[in-house]
Design a protein around this motif. Structure first.
Motif, PDB file in Angstrom:
ATOM      1  N   ALA A 187       0.838  -1.172   0.043  1.00  0.00           N
ATOM      2  CA  ALA A 187      -0.004  -0.187   0.011  1.00  0.00           C
ATOM      3  C   ALA A 187       1.002   1.268   0.190  1.00  0.00           C
ATOM      4  O   ALA A 187       0.552   2.278  -0.631  1.00  0.00           O
ATOM      5  N   ALA A 188       2.227   1.286   0.634  1.00  0.00           N
ATOM      6  CA  ALA A 188       2.784   2.352   0.962  1.00  0.00           C
ATOM      7  C   ALA A 188       3.507   2.504  -0.810  1.00  0.00           C
ATOM      8  O   ALA A 188       3.612   3.840  -1.068  1.00  0.00           O
ATOM      9  N   LEU A 189       4.061   1.573  -1.274  1.00  0.00           N
ATOM     10  CA  LEU A 189       4.613   1.542  -2.541  1.00  0.00           C
ATOM     11  C   LEU A 189       3.664   2.228  -3.490  1.00  0.00           C
ATOM     12  O   LEU A 189       3.936   3.058  -4.355  1.00  0.00           O
TER      13      LEU A 189
ATOM     14  N   GLU B  46       2.458   2.707   8.510  1.00  0.00           N
ATOM     15  CA  GLU B  46       0.975   2.863   8.279  1.00  0.00           C
ATOM     16  C   GLU B  46       0.560   3.890   8.584  1.00  0.00           C
ATOM     17  O   GLU B  46      -0.243   4.511   7.978  1.00  0.00           O
ATOM     18  N   GLN B  47       1.362   4.796   9.557  1.00  0.00           N
ATOM     19  CA  GLN B  47       0.790   6.024  10.045  1.00  0.00           C
ATOM     20  C   GLN B  47       0.973   7.131   8.880  1.00  0.00           C
ATOM     21  O   GLN B  47       0.119   7.893   8.513  1.00  0.00           O
ATOM     22  N   GLN B  48       2.215   6.888   8.108  1.00  0.00           N
ATOM     23  CA  GLN B  48       2.721   7.733   6.963  1.00  0.00           C
ATOM     24  C   GLN B  48       1.738   7.633   5.810  1.00  0.00           C
ATOM     25  O   GLN B  48       1.324   8.717   5.270  1.00  0.00           O
ATOM     26  N   VAL B  49       1.171   6.338   5.523  1.00  0.00           N
ATOM     27  CA  VAL B  49       0.395   6.165   4.348  1.00  0.00           C
ATOM     28  C   VAL B  49      -1.008   6.346   4.598  1.00  0.00           C
ATOM     29  O   VAL B  49      -2.151   6.803   4.100  1.00  0.00           O
ATOM     30  N   GLY B  50      -1.389   5.873   5.883  1.00  0.00           N
ATOM     31  CA  GLY B  50      -2.886   5.975   6.498  1.00  0.00           C
ATOM     32  C   GLY B  50      -3.409   4.488   6.549  1.00  0.00           C
ATOM     33  O   GLY B  50      -2.949   3.700   5.639  1.00  0.00           O
ATOM     34  N   ILE B  51      -4.335   4.397   7.634  1.00  0.00           N
ATOM     35  CA  ILE B  51      -4.917   3.089   7.517  1.00  0.00           C
ATOM     36  C   ILE B  51      -5.560   2.703   6.479  1.00  0.00           C
ATOM     37  O   ILE B  51      -5.928   1.483   5.836  1.00  0.00           O
ATOM     38  N   CYS B  52      -6.346   3.746   5.766  1.00  0.00           N
ATOM     39  CA  CYS B  52      -7.471   3.594   4.663  1.00  0.00           C
ATOM     40  C   CYS B  52      -6.773   2.864   3.646  1.00  0.00           C
ATOM     41  O   CYS B  52      -7.345   1.702   3.043  1.00  0.00           O
ATOM     42  N   PRO B  53      -5.660   3.164   3.107  1.00  0.00           N
ATOM     43  CA  PRO B  53      -4.964   2.658   1.987  1.00  0.00           C
ATOM     44  C   PRO B  53      -4.704   1.219   2.408  1.00  0.00           C
ATOM     45  O   PRO B  53      -4.676   0.446   1.415  1.00  0.00           O
ATOM     46  N   VAL B  54      -4.286   0.880   3.266  1.00  0.00           N
ATOM     47  CA  VAL B  54      -3.649  -0.472   4.085  1.00  0.00           C
ATOM     48  C   VAL B  54      -5.028  -1.386   3.982  1.00  0.00           C
ATOM     49  O   VAL B  54      -5.014  -2.607   3.481  1.00  0.00           O
ATOM     50  N   SER B  55      -6.107  -0.933   4.644  1.00  0.00           N
ATOM     51  CA  SER B  55      -7.268  -1.979   4.448  1.00  0.00           C
ATOM     52  C   SER B  55      -7.736  -2.022   3.252  1.00  0.00           C
ATOM     53  O   SER B  55      -8.205  -3.057   2.897  1.00  0.00           O
ATOM     54  N   THR B  56      -7.547  -0.915   2.433  1.00  0.00           N
ATOM     55  CA  THR B  56      -8.363  -0.943   1.082  1.00  0.00           C
ATOM     56  C   THR B  56      -7.434  -1.959   0.114  1.00  0.00           C
ATOM     57  O   THR B  56      -8.041  -2.770  -0.669  1.00  0.00           O
ATOM     58  N   MET B  57      -6.285  -1.999   0.327  1.00  0.00           N
ATOM     59  CA  MET B  57      -5.386  -2.967  -0.419  1.00  0.00           C
ATOM     60  C   MET B  57      -5.631  -4.325  -0.187  1.00  0.00           C
ATOM     61  O   MET B  57      -5.512  -5.019  -0.731  1.00  0.00           O
ATOM     62  N   ALA B  58      -5.762  -4.537   1.450  1.00  0.00           N
ATOM     63  CA  ALA B  58      -5.880  -5.758   1.891  1.00  0.00           C
ATOM     64  C   ALA B  58      -7.152  -6.512   1.351  1.00  0.00           C
ATOM     65  O   ALA B  58      -7.206  -7.445   0.860  1.00  0.00           O
ATOM     66  N   GLN B  59      -8.300  -5.796   1.317  1.00  0.00           N
ATOM     67  CA  GLN B  59      -9.442  -6.208   0.880  1.00  0.00           C
ATOM     68  C   GLN B  59      -9.503  -6.339  -0.523  1.00  0.00           C
ATOM     69  O   GLN B  59     -10.276  -7.137  -1.200  1.00  0.00           O
ATOM     70  N   SER B  60      -8.726  -5.572  -1.368  1.00  0.00           N
ATOM     71  CA  SER B  60      -8.665  -5.848  -2.629  1.00  0.00           C
ATOM     72  C   SER B  60      -7.923  -7.030  -3.020  1.00  0.00           C
ATOM     73  O   SER B  60      -8.201  -7.483  -4.224  1.00  0.00           O
ATOM     74  N   MET B  61      -7.055  -7.373  -2.155  1.00  0.00           N
ATOM     75  CA  MET B  61      -6.512  -8.729  -2.344  1.00  0.00           C
ATOM     76  C   MET B  61      -7.375  -9.995  -1.973  1.00  0.00           C
ATOM     77  O   MET B  61      -6.682 -11.044  -1.656  1.00  0.00           O
ATOM     78  N   GLY B  62      -8.509  -9.633  -1.293  1.00  0.00           N
ATOM     79  CA  GLY B  62      -9.324 -10.958  -0.871  1.00  0.00           C
ATOM     80  C   GLY B  62      -9.049 -11.255   0.664  1.00  0.00           C
ATOM     81  O   GLY B  62      -9.455 -11.914   1.086  1.00  0.00           O
TER      82      GLY B  62
ATOM     83  N   ILE C 231      -8.049   0.028  12.301  1.00  0.00           N
ATOM     84  CA  ILE C 231      -7.293   0.247  13.698  1.00  0.00           C
ATOM     85  C   ILE C 231      -5.819   0.290  13.319  1.00  0.00           C
ATOM     86  O   ILE C 231      -5.048  -0.524  12.495  1.00  0.00           O
ATOM     87  N   PRO C 232      -4.998   0.916  14.128  1.00  0.00           N
ATOM     88  CA  PRO C 232      -3.553   0.911  13.908  1.00  0.00           C
ATOM     89  C   PRO C 232      -2.804  -0.253  14.062  1.00  0.00           C
ATOM     90  O   PRO C 232      -1.979  -0.623  13.219  1.00  0.00           O
ATOM     91  N   SER C 233      -3.256  -1.282  14.963  1.00  0.00           N
ATOM     92  CA  SER C 233      -2.613  -2.542  14.683  1.00  0.00           C
ATOM     93  C   SER C 233      -2.895  -3.582  13.792  1.00  0.00           C
ATOM     94  O   SER C 233      -2.365  -4.631  13.748  1.00  0.00           O
ATOM     95  N   LEU C 234      -3.707  -2.911  12.713  1.00  0.00           N
ATOM     96  CA  LEU C 234      -4.122  -3.818  11.678  1.00  0.00           C
ATOM     97  C   LEU C 234      -2.576  -4.420  10.976  1.00  0.00           C
ATOM     98  O   LEU C 234      -2.611  -5.445  10.321  1.00  0.00           O
ATOM     99  N   THR C 235      -1.808  -3.492  10.669  1.00  0.00           N
ATOM    100  CA  THR C 235      -0.395  -3.783  10.317  1.00  0.00           C
ATOM    101  C   THR C 235       0.454  -4.694  10.703  1.00  0.00           C
ATOM    102  O   THR C 235       0.882  -5.399  10.154  1.00  0.00           O
ATOM    103  N   LEU C 236       0.008  -4.836  11.985  1.00  0.00           N
ATOM    104  CA  LEU C 236       0.774  -6.093  12.813  1.00  0.00           C
ATOM    105  C   LEU C 236      -0.075  -7.347  12.662  1.00  0.00           C
ATOM    106  O   LEU C 236       0.192  -8.242  13.612  1.00  0.00           O
ATOM    107  N   GLY C 237      -1.201  -7.527  11.989  1.00  0.00           N
ATOM    108  CA  GLY C 237      -1.872  -8.668  11.813  1.00  0.00           C
ATOM    109  C   GLY C 237      -2.886  -8.929  13.116  1.00  0.00           C
ATOM    110  O   GLY C 237      -3.305 -10.085  13.359  1.00  0.00           O
ATOM    111  N   SER C 238      -3.435  -7.958  13.607  1.00  0.00           N
ATOM    112  CA  SER C 238      -4.375  -8.116  14.566  1.00  0.00           C
ATOM    113  C   SER C 238      -5.673  -8.539  14.221  1.00  0.00           C
ATOM    114  O   SER C 238      -6.579  -9.087  15.029  1.00  0.00           O
TER     115      SER C 238
END
Length: 776
Positions: free
Chosen positions: A437-439, A510-526, A538-545
């Protein structure tokens, strides 16, 4: 009333039945019933419209129905038959059915079988029309007189009745309605019987009848019965065998030759003698047949996916295929349509399962964790660029014995597909999704974070979401966010942080890119939760919570392997019906999700993990490979997800029933050995390596596409002095010397753990605590 054993009549009887006072009303009622039945039967045969009038005692319920209200034709249903599920090489995995039935033609049924069923069920079948007037009158008068109900239906009428039973399926209320002893049902059968004989020849009706009727022991139709009881085709039945099967039809439970052999034999002999009476067999042949024993050769009828256990534990994949058919709109717009299709059967389903890869996954899964151990594992393989599921295995076999650690829950998938209620926390295997997501957002691999301690306080920080912002409540308190090792402080870039699985770095990223792009990327990947709900921002999303499934993670990593091309996971390649028509299976809907050059960067970063990072025990020495470890807080879940250019595999280890630490005092037995600390790199990684080595044996060795020159800068010196903002970092390009405190290959790669957070209390397999040990 039957006589006593001495032959005398019982007290109070005349030898012909109980004595009762004469009743003028009862007598005239029976006369009325007889007359009404005679008139009705004559009218039916003549095709005359006739109301069913209660005055004659013929109505089954209030109101009147008209004979002409019923349509002339009854469409016979598609008779339920077995469906067959095959692997990608055409080997049968399982036979599944609601009705075990094999349809055969007239010339595929032995003549002696046709004669036997006609003799005992409707000896005048070829002489009368759609209705046997003599038998119908006898049955109507007997039933209206209040005595025991009696048959009298022609084979055509019986065929019609069985159509209604078939249409009722397994619904008890509908079955009861289709078989209730009411005159209105009999009238309906009579009308449809007339229509049947106008459309079909006698031989056609007999063939249809023999294909639809139940023979007990889960066998429907004569071909299934011949196989079930004698292990042969219907065309090869002998006289005594045919007579036995014909006798079963009247009462399949009562005349069950397996449970009640003597009763069945007596019934068989009645059928045999009846064949003599109607000229269908000679007395000499019948006497010889009566002298034989039943000589059953009972064949097992294995139904359902449990049979696929014998094919390297393929039952869970088979069950997944069943759930695809019953859930995907490709097989029907509504759930009712899909369920009806599955019950009707007759499908030939070719799947994506690769027998060699399934064997590799099964062997690795069952040797890495043993069946009766406290924890279990799951191994699932997906082909990059196609989404095809190539293998699906786990340590606990498919079955119903809890005490033997058998289960029907598929640990690789979510609840809607027969899996766990929520899935399992993936730990640091989620971090590459944050990096992707960051890239995609334009953040380069040289993004750095410098921390002065392995513990970071974040309670006053804010993280952007899709709808606003959120603060990291999961890390409130004195402990804050921790890395695994106290030495994990200093300066990290994407390469070093991925290799060492540094929590603080990925939270800052994750804070730099924002949680929204991270969650969106994950869900786009199924990657969604195992219960199908969206991931929480949530902030711990990036750590696999959040809780996800092994299949989702294997498929997400397959996107990296395919240079950013995402495909939905698919299990079915071809579906055909018995008539040759095809059903188009669900599409993988492949499309470019991540820029190829960014996927190439992720591949390079994750190659470092298997080469010299936390996943070094998984590294394949003979081909390009990449992957990531993951371990959750208190070692309740351990993962390794990795891939080569042609295969992506996820391995999960944990207790599927309740959160269980895998580092208790005294250790824990896994794979038959006592271990004292479990990380993604210690148990799942070797399972992954064993599975991949066997699955890819002899396969072409393909290399990852190298990222553009300079896309990944030289790894930073983690413990170099913080550079003066106005001067270049003199140590930035200095290669590691592999000494403690220096970059390069760490002395002892560790596999940190992921902190979890409060939520979903009491749900098995999803530990949520506020312990803030680090993630990895």
């Amino acid at each position: 009333m039957a006589p006593t054993p001495s032959g005398k009549s019982r007290p109070g009887t005349s030898g012909r039945g109980p004595l009762r006072p004469p009743s003028f009303i009862g007598f005239t009622g029976r006369i009325a019933a007889f007359v009404g039945a005679a008139v009705l039967a004559g009218a039916l045969l003549a095709g005359v419209a006739l109301p069913i009038v209660g005055g004659l005692g013929l109505a089954a319920k209030a109101g009147a129905e008209n004979f002409d209200d019923f349509p002339n034709e009854l469409e016979a249903p598609f008779l339920a038959q077995p469906s067959y599920i095959y692997d990608s090489s055409g080997n049968t995995l399982a036979t599944v059915y609601d009705r075990y039935r094999i349809i055969v033609n007239y010339d595929q049924i032995a003549d002696v079988m046709k004669k036997a069923i006609v003799a005992i069920e409707d000896s005048r079948f070829y002489e009368h029309g759609p209705i046997d007037l003599k038998g119908t009158l006898r049955a109507l008068v007997k039933n209206q007189s209040g005595g025991e109900t009696q048959g009298g239906s022609s084979l055509t009428q019986q065929y019609v009745k069985n159509i209604f039973v078939e249409l009722a399926g397994d619904d008890p209320a509908k079955v009861a309605d289709a078989t209730k002893q009411e005159l209105s049902r009999k009238i309906k059968e009579l009308k449809y019987a007339i229509g049947m004989e106008q459309r079909f020849s006698k031989n056609e009706i007999l063939t249809r009848y023999l294909n639809i009727i139940p023979f007990g022991q889960r066998a429907f139709g004569i071909e299934a019965a011949a196989y079930r009881y004698y292990g042969k085709h219907a065309k090869d039945l002998t006289l005594p065998e045919a007579a036995l099967l014909a006798g079963i039809v009247n009462a399949p439970t009562k005349y069950d030759p397996i449970r009640n052999p003597q009763t069945a034999k007596d019934r068989r002999n009645i059928v045999l003698q009846r064949m003599v009476e109607v000229g269908a067999a000679t007395q000499q042949d019948v006497d010889a047949a009566k002298a034989t024993e039943l000589n059953l050769k009972v064949q097992p009828l294995t139904n359902g996916c449990i049979a696929a256990n014998n094919t390297n534990g393929s039952s869970f994949f088979c069950d997944y295929v069943k759930n695809v058919v019953r859930n995907d709109p490709a097989f029907g717009k509504t759930k009712e349509e899909r369920d009806a299709l599955w019950r009707a059967g007759g499908l030939r389903i070719k799947t994506t399962l690769d027998p060699k890869m399934q064997e590799a996954a099964y062997n690795a899964a069952t040797k890495g964790v043993l069946q009766k151990e406290t924890v279990a594992d799951a191994v699932v393989m997906v082909e990059p660029g196609t989404g095809q599921i190539k293998a699906m295995a786990q340590s606990r076999p498919y079955g119903f014995e809890d005490t033997a650690n058998e289960t029907t829950i598929n640990y690789s998938v979510g609840s809607s597909m027969g899996g766990s209620a929520l899935g399992f926390q993936p730990g640091s295997t989620f971090k590459p999704i944050t990096a992707a997501a960051a890239l995609e957002a334009g953040i380069k691999p040289d993004f750095k974070d410098t921390t002065t301690s392995s513990v970071v306080k974040l309670s006053d920080q804010s993280f952007k979401t899709c709808t606003g912002s959120v603060k990291p409540a999961e890390w409130d308190g004195k402990q804050g966010l921790k890395n695994e090792s106290e030495s994990e402080f200093g300066t990290f870039d994407m390469q070093s942080a991925m290799k060492l699985s540094v929590n603080t770095y990925f939270v800052k990223l994750e804070q730099q890119v924002g949680i929204c792009p991270v969650s969106t990327m994950a869900q786009s990947m199924g990657v969604t939760r195992g219960d199908g709900k969206p991931l929480q921002e949530i902030p711990s999303l990036t750590l696999g919570s959040e809780t996800v499934t092994p299949l989702a993670m294997a498929n997400a990593y397959a996107t990296f392997a395919a240079r950013g091309k995402y495909c939905s996971p698919v299990a079915i390649t071809e579906v055909s019906r018995l008539d040759g028509t095809k059903i188009t299976p669900p599409s993988a809907n492949c499309h470019q999700l991540i820029k190829p050059e960014n996927a190439d960067i992720i591949n390079q970063l994750l190659a470092g993990v298997t080469e010299s990072g936390t996943g070094s025990k998984a590294g394949l020495s003979d081909r390009d490979n990449a992957g990531k470890t993951g371990t959750t807080d208190e070692k309740t879940n351990a993962w390794f997800v990795g891939y080569t250019p042609q295969l992506s595999t996820a391995v999960w280890v944990g207790n599927p029933l309740k959160p269980t630490t895998m580092e208790p005092d005294g250790g824990i037995v896994i794979g038959g050995k006592r271990v004292y600390q479990v990380f993604g790199g210690s148990i799942p990684a070797p399972i992954w390596k064993n599975a991949m080595t066997a699955a890819l044996a002899g396969a072409q060795k393909i290399s990852f596409t190298a990222p553009p020159d300079g896309a990944i800068p030289p790894q930073v010196d983690q413990h170099a002095a913080t550079p003066d903002p106005g001067k270049p970092d003199q140590n930035q390009n200095k290669p590691g010397d592999n000494k403690p405190g220096k970059p390069g290959k760490p002395d002892k790669p560790t596999d940190p753990t992921t902190p979890t957070f409060p939520g979903f209390p009491g749900l098995p397999g999803n530990p949520r605590t506020q312990d803030t040990t680090t993630g990895g």
